[in-house]
Write an enzyme that holds these catalytic residues in place. Structure first.
Site, PDB file in Angstrom:
ATOM      1  N   SER A 277       0.795  -1.201  -0.042  1.00 14.76           N
ATOM      2  CA  SER A 277       0.087  -0.100   0.123  1.00 14.76           C
ATOM      3  C   SER A 277       0.942   1.356  -0.137  1.00 14.76           C
ATOM      4  O   SER A 277       0.477   2.253  -0.607  1.00 14.76           O
ATOM      5  CB  SER A 277      -1.123   0.005   1.233  1.00 14.76           C
ATOM      6  OG  SER A 277      -0.433   0.307   2.467  1.00 14.76           O
ATOM      7  N   ASN A 278       2.294   0.983   0.754  1.00 15.73           N
ATOM      8  CA  ASN A 278       2.830   2.347   0.650  1.00 15.73           C
ATOM      9  C   ASN A 278       3.379   2.568  -0.862  1.00 15.73           C
ATOM     10  O   ASN A 278       3.605   3.833  -1.207  1.00 15.73           O
ATOM     11  CB  ASN A 278       4.020   2.253   1.747  1.00 15.73           C
ATOM     12  CG  ASN A 278       3.690   2.878   2.929  1.00 15.73           C
ATOM     13  OD1 ASN A 278       3.358   3.938   3.035  1.00 15.73           O
ATOM     14  ND2 ASN A 278       3.212   1.753   4.021  1.00 15.73           N
TER      15      ASN A 278
ATOM     16  N   ARG B 150      22.351 -14.464   5.152  1.00 12.55           N
ATOM     17  CA  ARG B 150      21.701 -13.074   4.957  1.00 12.55           C
ATOM     18  C   ARG B 150      22.821 -12.167   4.091  1.00 12.55           C
ATOM     19  O   ARG B 150      22.277 -11.749   3.239  1.00 12.55           O
ATOM     20  CB  ARG B 150      21.567 -12.299   6.372  1.00 12.55           C
ATOM     21  CG  ARG B 150      20.946 -10.969   6.127  1.00 12.55           C
ATOM     22  CD  ARG B 150      20.220 -10.537   7.252  1.00 12.55           C
ATOM     23  NE  ARG B 150      21.308 -10.365   8.189  1.00 12.55           N
ATOM     24  CZ  ARG B 150      21.057  -9.900   9.541  1.00 12.55           C
ATOM     25  NH1 ARG B 150      19.944 -10.543  10.030  1.00 12.55           N
ATOM     26  NH2 ARG B 150      21.899  -9.709  10.206  1.00 12.55           N
TER      27      ARG B 150
ATOM     28  N   ASN C 263      13.526   4.486   4.896  1.00 13.35           N
ATOM     29  CA  ASN C 263      12.500   3.401   5.477  1.00 13.35           C
ATOM     30  C   ASN C 263      11.143   3.998   6.067  1.00 13.35           C
ATOM     31  O   ASN C 263      11.492   5.098   6.651  1.00 13.35           O
ATOM     32  CB  ASN C 263      13.121   2.558   6.694  1.00 13.35           C
ATOM     33  CG  ASN C 263      12.472   1.473   7.178  1.00 13.35           C
ATOM     34  OD1 ASN C 263      11.792   0.907   6.386  1.00 13.35           O
ATOM     35  ND2 ASN C 263      12.296   1.383   8.231  1.00 13.35           N
TER      36      ASN C 263
ATOM     37  N   HIS D 293       8.454   3.188   9.006  1.00  9.95           N
ATOM     38  CA  HIS D 293       8.239   2.627   9.982  1.00  9.95           C
ATOM     39  C   HIS D 293       6.796   2.811  10.969  1.00  9.95           C
ATOM     40  O   HIS D 293       6.695   3.990  11.207  1.00  9.95           O
ATOM     41  CB  HIS D 293       9.331   2.437  11.046  1.00  9.95           C
ATOM     42  CG  HIS D 293       9.308   1.525  12.224  1.00  9.95           C
ATOM     43  ND1 HIS D 293       9.267   0.066  11.775  1.00  9.95           N
ATOM     44  CD2 HIS D 293       8.868   1.668  13.415  1.00  9.95           C
ATOM     45  CE1 HIS D 293       8.941  -0.352  13.286  1.00  9.95           C
ATOM     46  NE2 HIS D 293       8.819   0.619  14.148  1.00  9.95           N
TER      47      HIS D 293
ATOM     48  N   SER E 262       6.839   6.820  11.082  1.00  8.52           N
ATOM     49  CA  SER E 262       8.188   7.748  10.909  1.00  8.52           C
ATOM     50  C   SER E 262       8.882   7.179   9.543  1.00  8.52           C
ATOM     51  O   SER E 262       8.734   5.984   9.157  1.00  8.52           O
ATOM     52  CB  SER E 262       9.292   7.463  11.897  1.00  8.52           C
ATOM     53  OG  SER E 262       8.744   7.388  13.257  1.00  8.52           O
TER      54      SER E 262
ATOM     55  N   ASP F 287      15.280  -0.245  12.551  1.00 13.19           N
ATOM     56  CA  ASP F 287      14.469   0.809  12.314  1.00 13.19           C
ATOM     57  C   ASP F 287      15.111   2.007  13.237  1.00 13.19           C
ATOM     58  O   ASP F 287      14.398   2.801  13.946  1.00 13.19           O
ATOM     59  CB  ASP F 287      13.169   0.323  13.080  1.00 13.19           C
ATOM     60  CG  ASP F 287      12.548  -0.734  12.447  1.00 13.19           C
ATOM     61  OD1 ASP F 287      12.358  -0.545  11.207  1.00 13.19           O
ATOM     62  OD2 ASP F 287      11.854  -1.698  13.060  1.00 13.19           O
TER      63      ASP F 287
ATOM     64  N   GLU G 250       1.117   7.142   6.811  1.00  7.82           N
ATOM     65  CA  GLU G 250       2.278   6.761   6.552  1.00  7.82           C
ATOM     66  C   GLU G 250       1.979   6.977   4.816  1.00  7.82           C
ATOM     67  O   GLU G 250       3.012   7.161   4.183  1.00  7.82           O
ATOM     68  CB  GLU G 250       2.257   5.014   6.437  1.00  7.82           C
ATOM     69  CG  GLU G 250       2.447   4.487   7.684  1.00  7.82           C
ATOM     70  CD  GLU G 250       2.787   3.022   7.795  1.00  7.82           C
ATOM     71  OE1 GLU G 250       3.261   2.406   6.731  1.00  7.82           O
ATOM     72  OE2 GLU G 250       2.329   2.447   8.941  1.00  7.82           O
TER      73      GLU G 250
END
Ligand code: GAR
Length: 221
Positions: free
Chosen positions: A17-18, A69, A111, A113, A140, A149, A178
């Protein structure tokens, strides 16, 4: 100022959605960017389907295909760098990224958050805000630093926690914010208005307390 739209790569993990809000801001509000690619770590992410439907280039790099990772991060970096972005946006990207990745994109990795950082880093922010009895909560946008974060905050939006709220109602109220502040932070970045000094984000070279708390425009949804 450079008037060509800024190349951006967006990373997502799920719903998207962002991402949709960014695309909407490009179309409706002339956000001056070109999305070179949307990259997801989950091939089944609905956000990748949204991106394809919007005519965007997409790529899935499944983190489960990598044994560690660092190897995943390297593959992600290679995929991103092919598009030579000025800015990389984590728009609901839920994998933890390693130091080499974060250092590689220092100053151009953003980012979103769902909390008023530094409160409630990590997951389940709405449930944790409710459990803590918070009366205010929010979202944020920040430059990514080397803790999860963490990193200098660019802009925040606050919403009230209302009596009777559950995680669904609270999450929806935060999500609307957001969708407002992520395109705003991207705009400030690509317009060259952001800088970081002593771990603090400046807008137009100024510390502006209000940039850290952009109040909700109206009502509470
Ligand atoms: C958003 O609420 C975003 O803030 C959060 O994931 C959600 C993704 O939603 N990100 C984080 O929690 C990062 N730590 P979306 O896929 O609909 O944009």
């Amino acid at each position: 100022m450079n008037s060509a739209p800024a190349p951006v790569v967006i990373l997502i993990s799920g719903r998207g959605s962002n991402l949709q809000a960014i695309v909407q801001a490009m179309r409706a509000d002339r956000l001056p960017i070109v999305i070179r690619a949307v990259i997801g770590n989950n091939p089944a992410a609905p956000g990748l389907a949204i991106a394809r439907a919007a005519g965007l280039v997409t790529q899935a790099i499944d983190h489960r295909d990598f044994t560690d990772r660092a190897a995943f991060d390297r593959a992600l970096m290679e995929a991103i760098d092919r598009h030579e972005p000025r800015l990389v946006v984590l728009a609901g990207f839920l994998r933890i990224l390693g130091k080499a990745f974060i250092d590689h994109y220092a100053g151009r990795l953003m980012n979103i958050h769902p909390s008023l950082l530094p409160a409630f880093k990590g997951l389940d922010t709405h449930a944790r805000a409710l459990a803590a009895g918070a009366t205010r909560h929010g979202a944020s946008v920040h430059f990514v630093g080397n803790d999860v974060d963490g990193g200098p905050v660019i802009v925040q939006a606050e919403v009230p926690v209302l009596p009777g709220d559950d995680t669904g109602t609270l999450a929806a109220r935060v999500l609307a914010e957001e969708h407002r502040i992520l395109p705003l932070a991207i705009r400030w970045f690509v317009e060259g208005r952001l800088s970081v000094r002593n771990g603090q984000v400046l807008l137009d070279g100024q510390v502006r307390p209000e940039q850290h708390l952009v109040a909700a425009p109206t009502g509470t949804h």
